[in-house]
Design an enzyme around this catalytic site. Sequence first.
Site, PDB file in Angstrom:
ATOM      1  CB  SER A 155      23.790  27.307  12.996  1.00  0.00           C
ATOM      2  OG  SER A 155      22.459  26.885  13.134  1.00  0.00           O
ATOM      3  CG  ASP A 253      23.065  20.145   9.818  1.00  0.00           C
ATOM      4  OD1 ASP A 253      21.924  20.641   9.773  1.00  0.00           O
ATOM      5  OD2 ASP A 253      24.058  20.749  10.254  1.00  0.00           O
ATOM      6  CG  HIS A 283      22.673  21.932  13.335  1.00  0.00           C
ATOM      7  ND1 HIS A 283      23.047  22.504  12.147  1.00  0.00           N
ATOM      8  CD2 HIS A 283      22.422  22.957  14.193  1.00  0.00           C
ATOM      9  CE1 HIS A 283      22.998  23.820  12.271  1.00  0.00           C
ATOM     10  NE2 HIS A 283      22.630  24.121  13.501  1.00  0.00           N
TER      11      HIS A 283
END
Length: 312
Positions: A155, A253, A283
């Site tokens: 991320s 995502d 995500h």
Amino acid sequence: MDFESRVLPELRSVLAEFPGFQLEENLELSRSYLTGPPIEKSEHVHTTSRMIPSVAGEMLVKIYEPAQRTGAKLPALLWIHGGGYVMGHPDMDDALCERFVQAAKCVVVSVDYRLAPEHPYPAAIDDCYTALTWMTDEAELLGIDLDRVAIAGASGGGGLTAALALMARDKGGPALIFQMPLYPMIDDRNITASSHEITADNATWNRTNNLTAWNMYQGNRTEDSGLSPYAVPSRAESLAGLPPTYTCVGQLDLFRDETIEYVTRLAQAGVDVEFHLYPGTFHSFEVMVPQAEISQRVSNSYVDALARALHP
């Protein structure tokens, strides 16, 4: 079809319970969502914490290594935690770092970089580069093989991984054998289809979160030109010369399209890249629902990819 109905059934239950990040309204509360109870430490991994010199004075790193070591030098991984550049701490990835140590027979250094908005760009990437150079400068102390050094993160940590690979390339080192920016946060422009698609409040990272976090990281920058690729890796003019890369992303995502574009550009630049797109996943799903079959399959895939890269 709405967001939740597109999610795999085995992953849906967590969405009903997830309160969603409120970065502008209550950043400290949002940060607390990423802190869980301490893990039960593995007897096979030895973990130490130490302070190292940094631009800001001192910085925490956590070092994970096999509990029973011989004199042989081991490959090394710099791990960069996620949190959209505004949240997170190395402690939240203790279990994953232990897993890397055991599967890849390596030393892992996890860096506690400074967070925005208190410390906007370039604080985080400066800290990551400092940690990488410390790790390689202290190769004898750490017992690591300088020919087998990798970087990875997820991320926001994936974004910093991609930025760090560019910085190491441009500065002429440290030399990297592999990078693994997992579902990385690498484009501040928010113009892709997926950045408009993922808007649900219970999405683990939605458009509102992304716009807010980028503004915090960039210090509420308003002009749209001249931003360094070390802040926004998608703005790099060339990806040539980067190390072999592994990445993955969920089809639901927000970072789907910027990851796909990044992978395409890497391949076009002659960089070896392995990429996986997982339908029905959102995500950080493998972190939030680790017991699900798809989560285990995904995490096994990237852990194995690291092990292969560090033991060519």
